[in-house]
Design an enzyme around this catalytic site. Structure first.
Site, PDB file in Angstrom:
ATOM      1  N   GLU A 187       1.003  -1.185   0.015  1.00  0.00           N
ATOM      2  CA  GLU A 187      -0.140   0.054  -0.146  1.00  0.00           C
ATOM      3  C   GLU A 187       0.875   1.217   0.073  1.00  0.00           C
ATOM      4  O   GLU A 187       0.381   2.400  -0.623  1.00  0.00           O
ATOM      5  CB  GLU A 187      -0.956  -0.129   1.141  1.00  0.00           C
ATOM      6  CG  GLU A 187      -1.962  -1.452   1.311  1.00  0.00           C
ATOM      7  CD  GLU A 187      -3.271  -0.830   0.486  1.00  0.00           C
ATOM      8  OE1 GLU A 187      -3.417   0.007  -0.148  1.00  0.00           O
ATOM      9  OE2 GLU A 187      -4.386  -1.757   0.385  1.00  0.00           O
ATOM     10  N   HIS A 254      -9.733  -7.507  -4.738  1.00  0.00           N
ATOM     11  CA  HIS A 254     -10.974  -7.972  -4.202  1.00  0.00           C
ATOM     12  C   HIS A 254     -11.492  -9.279  -4.661  1.00  0.00           C
ATOM     13  O   HIS A 254     -11.948 -10.229  -4.144  1.00  0.00           O
ATOM     14  CB  HIS A 254     -11.919  -6.781  -4.125  1.00  0.00           C
ATOM     15  CG  HIS A 254     -11.599  -5.837  -3.143  1.00  0.00           C
ATOM     16  ND1 HIS A 254     -12.319  -4.608  -3.463  1.00  0.00           N
ATOM     17  CD2 HIS A 254     -10.813  -5.631  -2.240  1.00  0.00           C
ATOM     18  CE1 HIS A 254     -11.877  -3.826  -2.474  1.00  0.00           C
ATOM     19  NE2 HIS A 254     -10.933  -4.263  -1.861  1.00  0.00           N
TER      20      HIS A 254
HETATM   21  N1  LIG Z   1     -10.773   1.214   5.927  1.00  0.00           N
HETATM   22  C1  LIG Z   1     -10.141   1.497   4.942  1.00  0.00           C
HETATM   23  O1  LIG Z   1      -9.807   2.445   4.361  1.00  0.00           O
HETATM   24  C2  LIG Z   1      -9.230   0.340   4.791  1.00  0.00           C
HETATM   25  C3  LIG Z   1      -8.111   0.402   3.848  1.00  0.00           C
HETATM   26  C4  LIG Z   1      -7.143  -0.636   3.690  1.00  0.00           C
HETATM   27  C5  LIG Z   1      -7.612  -2.045   4.155  1.00  0.00           C
HETATM   28  N2  LIG Z   1      -8.659  -2.025   4.999  1.00  0.00           N
HETATM   29  C6  LIG Z   1      -8.966  -3.231   5.595  1.00  0.00           C
HETATM   30  O2  LIG Z   1      -7.957  -3.720   6.410  1.00  0.00           O
HETATM   31  C7  LIG Z   1      -8.061  -5.290   6.557  1.00  0.00           C
HETATM   32  C8  LIG Z   1      -6.410  -5.665   6.459  1.00  0.00           C
HETATM   33  O3  LIG Z   1      -5.798  -4.970   7.498  1.00  0.00           O
HETATM   34  P1  LIG Z   1      -4.414  -5.704   8.148  1.00  0.00           P
HETATM   35  O4  LIG Z   1      -3.679  -6.009   7.218  1.00  0.00           O
HETATM   36  O5  LIG Z   1      -3.622  -4.758   9.294  1.00  0.00           O
HETATM   37  O6  LIG Z   1      -4.849  -6.965   8.779  1.00  0.00           O
HETATM   38  P2  LIG Z   1      -5.275  -7.594  10.187  1.00  0.00           P
HETATM   39  O7  LIG Z   1      -5.926  -6.507  10.900  1.00  0.00           O
HETATM   40  O8  LIG Z   1      -5.892  -8.936   9.967  1.00  0.00           O
HETATM   41  O9  LIG Z   1      -3.728  -7.702  10.906  1.00  0.00           O
HETATM   42  C9  LIG Z   1      -2.899  -8.791  10.249  1.00  0.00           C
HETATM   43  C10 LIG Z   1      -2.252  -9.629  11.314  1.00  0.00           C
HETATM   44  O10 LIG Z   1      -1.102  -8.999  12.230  1.00  0.00           O
HETATM   45  C11 LIG Z   1      -1.646  -9.122  13.695  1.00  0.00           C
HETATM   46  N3  LIG Z   1      -0.970  -8.059  14.055  1.00  0.00           N
HETATM   47  C12 LIG Z   1      -1.370  -6.817  14.159  1.00  0.00           C
HETATM   48  N4  LIG Z   1      -0.617  -6.017  14.724  1.00  0.00           N
HETATM   49  C13 LIG Z   1       0.784  -6.633  15.100  1.00  0.00           C
HETATM   50  C14 LIG Z   1       1.574  -6.303  15.689  1.00  0.00           C
HETATM   51  N5  LIG Z   1       1.884  -5.240  16.247  1.00  0.00           N
HETATM   52  N6  LIG Z   1       2.609  -7.505  16.017  1.00  0.00           N
HETATM   53  C15 LIG Z   1       2.261  -8.770  15.495  1.00  0.00           C
HETATM   54  N7  LIG Z   1       1.068  -8.981  15.164  1.00  0.00           N
HETATM   55  C16 LIG Z   1       0.091  -8.082  14.710  1.00  0.00           C
HETATM   56  C17 LIG Z   1      -3.193  -9.416  13.400  1.00  0.00           C
HETATM   57  O11 LIG Z   1      -3.675  -9.904  14.718  1.00  0.00           O
HETATM   58  C18 LIG Z   1      -3.404 -10.261  12.374  1.00  0.00           C
HETATM   59  O12 LIG Z   1      -3.122 -11.629  12.561  1.00  0.00           O
HETATM   60  C19 LIG Z   1      -8.694  -5.584   5.664  1.00  0.00           C
HETATM   61  O13 LIG Z   1      -9.931  -6.015   6.053  1.00  0.00           O
HETATM   62  C20 LIG Z   1      -9.103  -4.434   4.733  1.00  0.00           C
HETATM   63  O14 LIG Z   1     -10.401  -4.531   4.232  1.00  0.00           O
HETATM   64  C21 LIG Z   1      -9.554  -1.132   5.070  1.00  0.00           C
HETATM   65 ZN   LIG Z   2      -6.171  -1.598   0.493  1.00  0.00          ZN
END
Ligand SMILES: NC(=O)c1ccc[n+]([C@@H]2O[C@H](COP(=O)([O-])OP(=O)(O)OC[C@H]3O[C@@H](n4cnc5c(N)ncnc54)[C@H](O)[C@@H]3O)[C@@H](O)[C@H]2O)c1
Ligand SMILES: [Zn+2]
Length: 366
Positions: A187, A254
């Protein structure tokens, strides 16, 4: 020692808010507390992140009359209405008032669910984001998109709801698995490609430092990413037009995420493969050069990100899933492509044939 390195402002009039970026910010008692209006707080995290960071967040909040901790199961498959309900059950049982503050401590899943819960609870309560994945720090925590998945489509139920503040402690990235770090960097690279060529060049040069989690490099990349996102969001909060460029690669991504089942591919991994398809399509239209696409593929490879779509996904499956995407308006699929490196554009004239050729080419699959 807490060290604030950058403070950004997301410029949204009366809904404007600061994004703090720095080291050891969770231990800074003043930073978080100043954004909590009342004496009630709901901390939402998950079973992986809570044991690592929630105690520090609690300490940073100072003494409050009522603190409810909600620990969700970990994973994209729990980004559901059921999970939302579970949060409301806890918050109702503890009798939180309209004056409560929801604090999301975790990655994008926790942030999106908690933000949506905050938007819905008593028609909207205070909300603070403490993102702990790189992806959440550079993308999901800024901009106010919140929501959950539906079995038939990702992020299909949600709301625009801006936080009061975003607190990014880059020290939390030290515990993040390498695969998650790379997914977040996808990203980061996106911001360079869509609107900031100098940043893209900087990323090509400094990627090894970022992969090695060098703090100064991480702080710089997060700040540049958030600044880019904040500028787009300030210009087009509810995605009337410009904000769509943030979806570079996402229509393809997606389809991959839905087709493979939520959680099999990481979001950022699917975005990487999707952005490369968008770059390839842009090259086929003569907008960027073949060597720019090759350089981009090499950059992704160096980041250990996928450069192909899943082997078992046919063009038919892909096109069917893409037709379901939110970016379809009046039957026309809108795609983000690249006019140049550092300049995204939205098109709605991609024909099924053009997409089929792309998806069936050796380019898409290995
Ligand atoms: N709202 C928006 O504008 C927007 C933009 C992009 C993505 N998203 C959404 O975000 C989600 C993906 O987010 P993500 O990639 O953070 O995934 P996630 O929230 O699943 O986190 C990824 C993994 O890392 C672990 N984790 C988190 N912080 C940690 C840390 N500091 N140390 C160790 N482990 C840690 C989590 O428990 C999980 O297993 C999707 O659902 C996507 O649709 C939303
Ligand atoms: Zn994204």
């Amino acid at each position: 020692m807490s060290r604030l390195m950058h403070t950004l402002h997301v410029d949204l009039g009366e809904r404007a808010y600061p994004v703090y970026i720095g080291r050891d910010l969770l231990s800074d008692p003043a930073l978080l507390a100043q954004h909590v209006a009342g004496s009630q707080v709901v901390i939402v995290s998950n079973e992986v992140v809570a044991p690592l960071y929630v105690d520090r967040v609690k300490a940073g909040l100072g003494k409050r009359q009522l603190v409810t901790e909600v620990v969700l199961p970990d994973g994209e498959q729990y980004k559901t209405l059921d999970t939302l309900s579970m949060i409301f059950d806890r918050v109702m049982a503890d009798r939180h008032s309209r004056n409560t503050t929801f604090v999301a401590v975790g990655g994008g899943v926790v942030g999106d669910v908690t933000g949506f819960a905050a938007a819905c609870y008593q028609r909207g309560v205070n909300f603070i984001q403490v993102p702990t994945t790189l992806l959440a720090q550079v993308d999901s925590s800024v901009g106010g998109k919140t929501g959950v998945n539906h079995p038939l489509g990702k992020n299909m139920v949600g709301a625009f709801y801006q936080p009061q503040a975003v607190l990014i402690d880059i020290d939390t990235l030290h515990t993040l698995p390498a695969r998650e770090l790379s997914a977040g960097l996808a990203e980061v690279v996106k911001y360079g490609l869509i609107g900031d060529e100098p940043f893209y060049r900087w990323l090509q040069e400094h990627m090894p430092r970022l992969l090695a989690r060098e703090e100064a490099a991480l702080a710089e990349a997060i700040e540049r990413s958030c600044a880019n996102k904040a500028a787009v969001v300030a210009a087009d909060e509810r995605e009337g037009g410009l904000r769509a460029i943030l979806n570079l690669g996402h229509t393809f991504a997606h389809a991959i995420e839905t087709g493979q089942g939520y959680g099999a591919w990481l979001h950022g991994e699917a975005v990487a493969a999707g952005m490369l398809l968008a770059a390839e399509l842009s090259a086929r239209r003569g907008w960027i050069t073949r060597s720019e696409v090759d350089d981009f593929r090499e950059l992704l490879r160096g980041m250990h990100l996928p450069v192909h779509i899943p082997k078992d996904m046919s063009a038919d499956t892909f096109l069917a899933l893409m037709a379901h995407d939110k970016k379809v308006i009046d039957g026309r699929l809108r795609l983000v492509l690249l006019k140049a490196v550092g300049e995204a554009c939205v098109v709605d004239d991609a024909s099924e044939r053009e997409l089929r050729e792309l998806l069936e080419s050796g380019y898409a699959h290995e």
